[in-house]
Design a protein around this motif. Structure first.
Motif, PDB file in Angstrom:
ATOM      1  N   LEU A 122       0.850  -1.191   0.000  1.00 57.62           N
ATOM      2  CA  LEU A 122       0.000   0.000   0.000  1.00 57.62           C
ATOM      3  C   LEU A 122       0.885   1.241   0.000  1.00 57.62           C
ATOM      4  N   TYR A 145      -6.825  -2.371   7.107  1.00 54.40           N
ATOM      5  CA  TYR A 145      -6.282  -2.631   5.771  1.00 54.40           C
ATOM      6  C   TYR A 145      -6.714  -4.020   5.337  1.00 54.40           C
ATOM      7  N   THR A 147      -7.035  -7.075   2.885  1.00 54.03           N
ATOM      8  CA  THR A 147      -6.295  -7.665   1.773  1.00 54.03           C
ATOM      9  C   THR A 147      -6.868  -8.996   1.315  1.00 54.03           C
TER      10      THR A 147
END
Length: 257
Positions: A122, A145, A147
């Motif tokens: 990122l 985050y 993923t």
């Protein structure tokens, strides 16, 4: 909004009545929980284990209980600033203000990138693009985050993936630590840093920059796909281990139904 709408009783009623969902973001903790593997000569953590004390038998006829063996940074866990050399003068896990353990959260979904690049990093521009679409990062809140890595969490080999998993670039980690108002970052992987982060400058930049700035980390989360982009409230509950650098943690999200 009336004063009563902010009461603890109203919150309890919203949960009990189904107006709020409670989403468990915590991976079950067992002997199968994947742990970070460090190369020699570095010391590693103990895997999780239960050691039975008694189970309705001659050792204790009416009760079942266990000793537990684990490291502070095993499974879904909380990183306190003192975990890293850059935060050595910061808080240990018992010193974290309880008010900071209940905070807003937003979800940045990079699972599409990770599907084609397991080592995806990122970048600051990715976060800025997200802000243009969804508004600013939450002051005093979490950046989660996503993923898609939690799909691998029941298979240690796939989860650790030969040392390849997604994370943040060095510059993105520094920017989030120094130039944004977030409380910390939460990830689905075994640690907050990418698998390749031992070779970055500085090594392990999420740990180095975020913990050095007095911010926190949450790791091995799951079910981030069940959260809205913004609007969830995160409850992160580590054990208050005196002098501890972190702790296994139950992480819950409160979400409007």
């Amino acid at each position: 909004m009336t004063e009563s709408a902010f009461s603890a009783g109203a919150l309890a009623a919203a949960v009990a009545g189904g107006a709020l969902d409670v989403v468990d973001l915590t991976a079950p903790l067992s002997e199968r929980t994947p742990i970070l593997q460090l190369p020699e000569p570095f010391a590693g953590t103990a895997p999780f284990a239960l050691r039975e004390i008694s189970r309705y038998d001659e050792r204790g006829p009416a009760w079942y209980w266990n000793d537990i063996v684990t490291g502070e940074h095993v499974g879904t866990h909380f990183d306190a600033p003192v975990h890293w050399a850059t935060g050595r003068d910061g808080e240990d896990v018992s010193q974290v203000d309880p008010r900071r353990l209940v905070a807003p959260a937003v979800v940045l979904d990079a699972s599409g990138h990770v599907a084609s690049d397991a080592g995806f990093l990122l970048e600051t521009d990715h976060v800025r693009e997200w802000e243009k679409a969804h508004g600013p990062l939450p002051a005093g809140g979490w950046l989660l985050y996503r993923t898609g890595w939690d799909a691998r969490s029941d298979d240690a080999g796939a989860f650790l993936n030969g040392g390849v998993w997604p994370g943040l670039s060095t510059e993105c980690a520094r920017w989030l630590a120094e130039e944004t108002p977030i409380l910390g970052i939460g990830v689905e992987t075994v640690g907050t840093d990418a698998g390749a982060a031992h070779g970055f400058d500085p090594p392990f930049p999420c740990h180095s920059h975020l913990l050095g700035a007095g911010k926190y980390g949450l790791t091995q989360l799951r079910n981030l796909g069940r959260l809205p982009v913004r609007g969830a409230v995160l409850v992160a509950a580590p054990l208050p281990i005196a002098g501890g650098s972190g702790s296994p943690c139950r992480v819950l999200a409160l979400v409007d139904r």
